[in-house]
Design a protein around this motif. Structure first.
Motif, PDB file in Angstrom:
ATOM      1  N   LEU A  14       0.824  -1.221   0.000  1.00 54.85           N
ATOM      2  CA  LEU A  14       0.000   0.000   0.000  1.00 54.85           C
ATOM      3  C   LEU A  14       0.855   1.268   0.000  1.00 54.85           C
ATOM      4  N   ASP A  15       2.064   1.177  -0.561  1.00 52.56           N
ATOM      5  CA  ASP A  15       2.940   2.356  -0.503  1.00 52.56           C
ATOM      6  C   ASP A  15       2.734   3.303  -1.670  1.00 52.56           C
ATOM      7  N   GLY A  16       2.411   2.803  -2.842  1.00 55.20           N
ATOM      8  CA  GLY A  16       2.223   3.687  -3.986  1.00 55.20           C
ATOM      9  C   GLY A  16       2.133   2.912  -5.283  1.00 55.20           C
ATOM     10  N   ILE A 174      10.315  -9.627  -2.372  1.00 51.93           N
ATOM     11  CA  ILE A 174       9.853  -9.305  -1.015  1.00 51.93           C
ATOM     12  C   ILE A 174       9.054  -8.017  -1.097  1.00 51.93           C
ATOM     13  N   GLY A 175       7.763  -8.169  -1.336  1.00 48.86           N
ATOM     14  CA  GLY A 175       6.837  -7.039  -1.331  1.00 48.86           C
ATOM     15  C   GLY A 175       6.064  -7.081  -0.022  1.00 48.86           C
ATOM     16  N   GLY A 176       4.765  -6.814  -0.079  1.00 48.39           N
ATOM     17  CA  GLY A 176       3.939  -6.934   1.126  1.00 48.39           C
ATOM     18  C   GLY A 176       3.927  -8.389   1.582  1.00 48.39           C
ATOM     19  N   VAL A 177       3.770  -9.269   0.595  1.00 52.42           N
ATOM     20  CA  VAL A 177       3.849 -10.721   0.757  1.00 52.42           C
ATOM     21  C   VAL A 177       5.100 -11.128  -0.024  1.00 52.42           C
ATOM     22  N   SER A 178       5.746 -12.243   0.321  1.00 51.80           N
ATOM     23  CA  SER A 178       6.905 -12.674  -0.470  1.00 51.80           C
ATOM     24  C   SER A 178       6.515 -13.809  -1.403  1.00 51.80           C
ATOM     25  N   LEU A 201       5.601  -6.747   9.115  1.00 48.68           N
ATOM     26  CA  LEU A 201       6.588  -5.891   9.778  1.00 48.68           C
ATOM     27  C   LEU A 201       6.162  -4.412   9.695  1.00 48.68           C
ATOM     28  N   ASP A 202       5.755  -3.978   8.492  1.00 41.62           N
ATOM     29  CA  ASP A 202       5.288  -2.590   8.324  1.00 41.62           C
ATOM     30  C   ASP A 202       4.156  -2.289   9.319  1.00 41.62           C
ATOM     31  N   ASP A 203       3.198  -3.205   9.399  1.00 39.69           N
ATOM     32  CA  ASP A 203       2.035  -2.973  10.267  1.00 39.69           C
ATOM     33  C   ASP A 203       2.475  -2.885  11.730  1.00 39.69           C
ATOM     34  N   PRO A 212       6.042   4.236   8.784  1.00 40.76           N
ATOM     35  CA  PRO A 212       5.483   3.338   7.747  1.00 40.76           C
ATOM     36  C   PRO A 212       6.275   2.046   7.568  1.00 40.76           C
ATOM     37  N   PHE A 213       7.590   2.053   7.812  1.00 40.50           N
ATOM     38  CA  PHE A 213       8.383   0.822   7.693  1.00 40.50           C
ATOM     39  C   PHE A 213       9.706   0.991   8.429  1.00 40.50           C
ATOM     40  N   ASP A 214      10.437  -0.119   8.555  1.00 36.03           N
ATOM     41  CA  ASP A 214      11.714  -0.120   9.277  1.00 36.03           C
ATOM     42  C   ASP A 214      12.819   0.249   8.284  1.00 36.03           C
ATOM     43  N   ARG A 215      13.099   1.554   8.192  1.00 33.86           N
ATOM     44  CA  ARG A 215      14.042   2.049   7.176  1.00 33.86           C
ATOM     45  C   ARG A 215      15.401   1.358   7.285  1.00 33.86           C
ATOM     46  N   GLU A 216      15.823   0.781   6.168  1.00 39.26           N
ATOM     47  CA  GLU A 216      17.090   0.032   6.063  1.00 39.26           C
ATOM     48  C   GLU A 216      17.195  -1.128   7.065  1.00 39.26           C
ATOM     49  N   GLY A 217      16.127  -1.386   7.792  1.00 38.13           N
ATOM     50  CA  GLY A 217      16.178  -2.468   8.786  1.00 38.13           C
ATOM     51  C   GLY A 217      16.974  -2.082  10.022  1.00 38.13           C
ATOM     52  N   ARG A 218      17.061  -0.762  10.277  1.00 35.07           N
ATOM     53  CA  ARG A 218      17.899  -0.302  11.411  1.00 35.07           C
ATOM     54  C   ARG A 218      17.319  -0.712  12.753  1.00 35.07           C
ATOM     55  N   THR A 294      14.323  -9.240  -5.135  1.00 36.26           N
ATOM     56  CA  THR A 294      13.724  -8.030  -5.665  1.00 36.26           C
ATOM     57  C   THR A 294      12.600  -7.560  -4.732  1.00 36.26           C
ATOM     58  N   GLY A 295      11.999  -6.397  -5.048  1.00 41.65           N
ATOM     59  CA  GLY A 295      10.948  -5.847  -4.184  1.00 41.65           C
ATOM     60  C   GLY A 295      11.562  -4.956  -3.113  1.00 41.65           C
ATOM     61  N   GLY A 296      10.696  -4.228  -2.420  1.00 38.93           N
ATOM     62  CA  GLY A 296      11.154  -3.251  -1.427  1.00 38.93           C
ATOM     63  C   GLY A 296      12.010  -3.847  -0.317  1.00 38.93           C
ATOM     64  N   GLY A 297      11.860  -5.160  -0.074  1.00 41.55           N
ATOM     65  CA  GLY A 297      12.621  -5.817   0.991  1.00 41.55           C
ATOM     66  C   GLY A 297      14.130  -5.756   0.789  1.00 41.55           C
ATOM     67  N   VAL A 298      14.597  -5.544  -0.454  1.00 43.97           N
ATOM     68  CA  VAL A 298      16.054  -5.483  -0.655  1.00 43.97           C
ATOM     69  C   VAL A 298      16.670  -4.276   0.045  1.00 43.97           C
ATOM     70  N   ARG A 299      15.845  -3.283   0.329  1.00 39.92           N
ATOM     71  CA  ARG A 299      16.373  -2.076   0.996  1.00 39.92           C
ATOM     72  C   ARG A 299      16.499  -2.278   2.502  1.00 39.92           C
ATOM     73  N   ASN A 300      15.899  -3.355   2.984  1.00 38.11           N
ATOM     74  CA  ASN A 300      15.981  -3.658   4.408  1.00 38.11           C
ATOM     75  C   ASN A 300      17.234  -4.516   4.623  1.00 38.11           C
ATOM     76  N   LEU A 301      18.299  -3.878   5.062  1.00 40.01           N
ATOM     77  CA  LEU A 301      19.602  -4.556   5.109  1.00 40.01           C
ATOM     78  C   LEU A 301      19.629  -5.684   6.125  1.00 40.01           C
ATOM     79  N   MET A 329      10.535  -3.920 -11.053  1.00 36.90           N
ATOM     80  CA  MET A 329      10.334  -5.225 -11.676  1.00 36.90           C
ATOM     81  C   MET A 329       8.868  -5.641 -11.796  1.00 36.90           C
ATOM     82  N   GLU A 330       8.079  -5.398 -10.751  1.00 35.43           N
ATOM     83  CA  GLU A 330       6.680  -5.837 -10.839  1.00 35.43           C
ATOM     84  C   GLU A 330       5.910  -5.002 -11.858  1.00 35.43           C
ATOM     85  N   ALA A 331       6.216  -3.705 -11.930  1.00 34.06           N
ATOM     86  CA  ALA A 331       5.542  -2.861 -12.921  1.00 34.06           C
ATOM     87  C   ALA A 331       5.934  -3.325 -14.330  1.00 34.06           C
TER      88      ALA A 331
HETATM   89  N1  LIG Z   1      14.512   2.057   2.534  1.00 36.82           N
HETATM   90  C1  LIG Z   1      13.818   1.020   2.950  1.00 36.82           C
HETATM   91  N2  LIG Z   1      14.173   0.332   4.054  1.00 36.82           N
HETATM   92  C2  LIG Z   1      13.486  -0.734   4.490  1.00 36.82           C
HETATM   93  N3  LIG Z   1      12.381  -1.193   3.887  1.00 36.82           N
HETATM   94  C3  LIG Z   1      11.962  -0.573   2.770  1.00 36.82           C
HETATM   95  C4  LIG Z   1      12.652   0.560   2.235  1.00 36.82           C
HETATM   96  N4  LIG Z   1      12.009   0.955   1.117  1.00 36.82           N
HETATM   97  C5  LIG Z   1      10.952   0.115   0.964  1.00 36.82           C
HETATM   98  N5  LIG Z   1      10.923  -0.806   1.950  1.00 36.82           N
HETATM   99  C6  LIG Z   1       9.933  -1.854   2.185  1.00 36.82           C
HETATM  100  O1  LIG Z   1       9.390  -2.256   0.954  1.00 36.82           O
HETATM  101  C7  LIG Z   1       7.966  -2.124   0.960  1.00 36.82           C
HETATM  102  C8  LIG Z   1       7.489  -1.840  -0.430  1.00 36.82           C
HETATM  103  O2  LIG Z   1       7.866  -2.911  -1.224  1.00 36.82           O
HETATM  104  P1  LIG Z   1       7.289  -3.145  -2.672  1.00 36.82           P
HETATM  105  O3  LIG Z   1       7.199  -1.838  -3.373  1.00 36.82           O
HETATM  106  O4  LIG Z   1       8.048  -4.243  -3.295  1.00 36.82           O
HETATM  107  O5  LIG Z   1       5.857  -3.618  -2.279  1.00 36.82           O
HETATM  108  P2  LIG Z   1       4.606  -3.929  -3.159  1.00 36.82           P
HETATM  109  O6  LIG Z   1       4.780  -3.357  -4.527  1.00 36.82           O
HETATM  110  O7  LIG Z   1       3.458  -3.533  -2.358  1.00 36.82           O
HETATM  111  O8  LIG Z   1       4.741  -5.478  -3.252  1.00 36.82           O
HETATM  112  P3  LIG Z   1       3.851  -6.755  -3.610  1.00 36.82           P
HETATM  113  O9  LIG Z   1       2.887  -6.407  -4.638  1.00 36.82           O
HETATM  114  O10 LIG Z   1       4.921  -7.669  -4.135  1.00 36.82           O
HETATM  115  O11 LIG Z   1       3.300  -7.176  -2.348  1.00 36.82           O
HETATM  116  C9  LIG Z   1       7.689  -1.024   1.974  1.00 36.82           C
HETATM  117  O12 LIG Z   1       6.405  -1.151   2.504  1.00 36.82           O
HETATM  118  C10 LIG Z   1       8.789  -1.312   3.015  1.00 36.82           C
HETATM  119  O13 LIG Z   1       8.396  -2.308   3.897  1.00 36.82           O
END
Ligand SMILES: Nc1ncnc2c1ncn2[C@@H]1O[C@H](COP(=O)(O)OP(=O)(O)OP(=O)(O)O)[C@@H](O)[C@H]1O
Ligand SMILES: CC(=O)N[C@H]1[C@@H]2OC[C@@H](O2)[C@@H](O)[C@@H]1O[C@H](C)C(=O)O
Length: 367
Positions: A14-16, A174-178, A201-203, A212-218, A294-301, A329-331
């Motif tokens: 639900l990020d965008g 690693i999106g909302g679901v993996s 984790l976001d919730d 909204p999320f754990d930035r970089e997994g800090r 791939t997915g936003g989870g890669v940013r979570n170190l 990638m998903e787009a």
């Molecule tokens: N800098 C960051 N540090 C840690 N986590 C991050 C960062 N940027 C994004 N994320 C995580 O990635 C999520 C977004 O991932 P992504 O865009 O792949 O999701 P999605 O498109 O909703 O995925 P899907 O459709 O596969 O469920 C964020 O909600 C957050 O948890």
């Protein structure tokens, strides 16, 4: 015929809205173009959260009771804005784009009841952007008895073919679901959702810290994993079930969490995602020697570190390290799937969604 397609993905986080351009004939990827992102506003995100709650009571996919109608309008407008900005920024014209692949926003996924609901009005979007739109990618698969997800595996396969690696490769989103895709040189394609991604984790981080999320997994990096909870959570029957299998965003939302500190909770839920991904390995024909994430989870170190530990000795690279785009990638995949749908090519297979036969999908809405 090569097509110029724009793919749009609004995922379970639900990020965008992610936007990406791809040139493809639905089989080969001729070129990857620019990508873009249109975040949801706080108000839109709140509306989508309400829509998820409202959608729990749905029994058919085409009704929009309560807040769902308003949420659908907001989703459509956000996508129209995302495309308009993308077209302008990249000096494209609507005429230069053959098709837009519009995933919509999943608000409910219950394939056992032949129900998967993505909101978003494709006809209104096509009119607003003046480009033909393909939507409803999951419906035909679910109606035919498939899981309706994951659908990116055919795109992962097309990407992996360009890698020329020996042996099986695992691609994890690693999106909302993996979800994972297993591709090997013998043309075998196996896929499934693996468990939580970032959503759980976001919730948790949102509830405990209002972030909204754990930035970089800090945060997770400072916590201690509750091993007893984790061991029990991994006993959930979903993890032992062979692929194909898929999940609703909130499939694990009912798990009883303990009274952790924010850091310990983040560490434990991050480990849950990583270990749930690794739990798929014994269910695959062979353990992949290399994994691409791939997915936003890669940013979570911290999540990446835990995933490397859980998948060792296999190599684990982020998609970006290979010149792919973890964010886009998903787009890109939904642009690719739109082209495949228009040509009647399969979007899903028995080993990716459990559908009985290779299945095409997508509905066309003209401006
Ligand atoms: N800098 C960051 N540090 C840690 N986590 C991050 C960062 N940027 C994004 N994320 C995580 O990635 C999520 C977004 O991932 P992504 O865009 O792949 O999701 P999605 O498109 O909703 O995925 P899907 O459709 O596969 O469920 C964020 O909600 C957050 O948890
Ligand atoms: C029903 C639904 O929208 N599922 C999503 C979700 O997000 C990740 C995972 O769960 C995957 O199964 C799917 O998305 C990707 C894009 C897919 O279909 O491959």
């Amino acid at each position: 015929m090569m097509m110029t397609a724009i793919g749009l993905m609004s995922g379970t986080s639900l990020d965008g809205v992610d936007v990406a351009l791809i040139k493809t004939d639905g089989r080969r990827i001729a070129a990857l173009g620019p990508s873009g992102y249109r975040p949801y506003t706080e108000t839109e995100r709140g509306l989508l959260r309400q829509a998820l709650a409202e959608a729990v009571s749905l029994t058919t996919r085409d009704v929009r009771p309560g807040v769902l109608a308003e949420a659908e309008r907001a989703v459509t407008i956000a996508h129209a804005e995302a495309v308009a900005a993308f077209v302008a920024q990249n000096r494209l014209t609507p005429e230069s784009v053959d098709v837009v692949g519009f995933h919509g926003q999943t608000v409910l996924h219950r394939p056992a009841d032949k129900l998967t609901v993505q909101i978003g009005d494709a006809k209104a979007l096509a009119k607003a952007i003046r480009i033909p739109v393909v939507c409803d990618f999951r419906a035909a698969d679910v109606a035919a008895g498939g899981q309706g997800a994951p659908l990116v595996p055919v795109y992962h396969r097309a990407l992996a073919q360009s890698l020329g690696r020996d042996g099986p490769v695992g691609i994890v989103n690693i999106g909302g679901v993996s979800n994972v895709t297993y591709v090997d040189g013998l043309d075998s394609l196996i896929a499934c959702d693996t468990g939580p991604g970032n959503a759980l984790l976001d919730d948790f981080v949102f509830r405990t810290l209002g972030q909204p999320f754990d930035r970089e997994g800090r945060l997770a990096a400072q916590g201690i994993i509750d091993q007893a909870w984790l061991t029990e959570a991994l006993q959930h029957p979903f993890f032992a079930k062979p692929p194909p299998k898929s999940l609703d965003r909130n499939a694990f939302a009912g798990l009883a969490l303990r009274d952790w500190s924010a850091a310990d909770g983040a560490a434990t839920l991050t480990a849950f995602t990583a270990r749930a991904i690794a739990a798929v390995v014994p269910l695959l024909p062979k353990p992949p020697a290399s994994w691409i994430v791939t997915g936003g989870g890669v940013r979570n170190l911290t999540m990446m570190r835990m995933l490397r530990d859980a998948l060792a000795p296999a190599s684990v690279d982020s998609a970006d390290a290979l010149g792919w785009s973890a964010d886009a990638m998903e787009a890109q995949a939904f642009g690719f799937l739109a082209a495949r749908g228009l040509k009647g090519l399969p979007l899903s297979y028995p080993a990716t969604t459990g559908v009985a036969f290779p299945m095409t999908g997508g509905l066309l809405a003209r401006p």
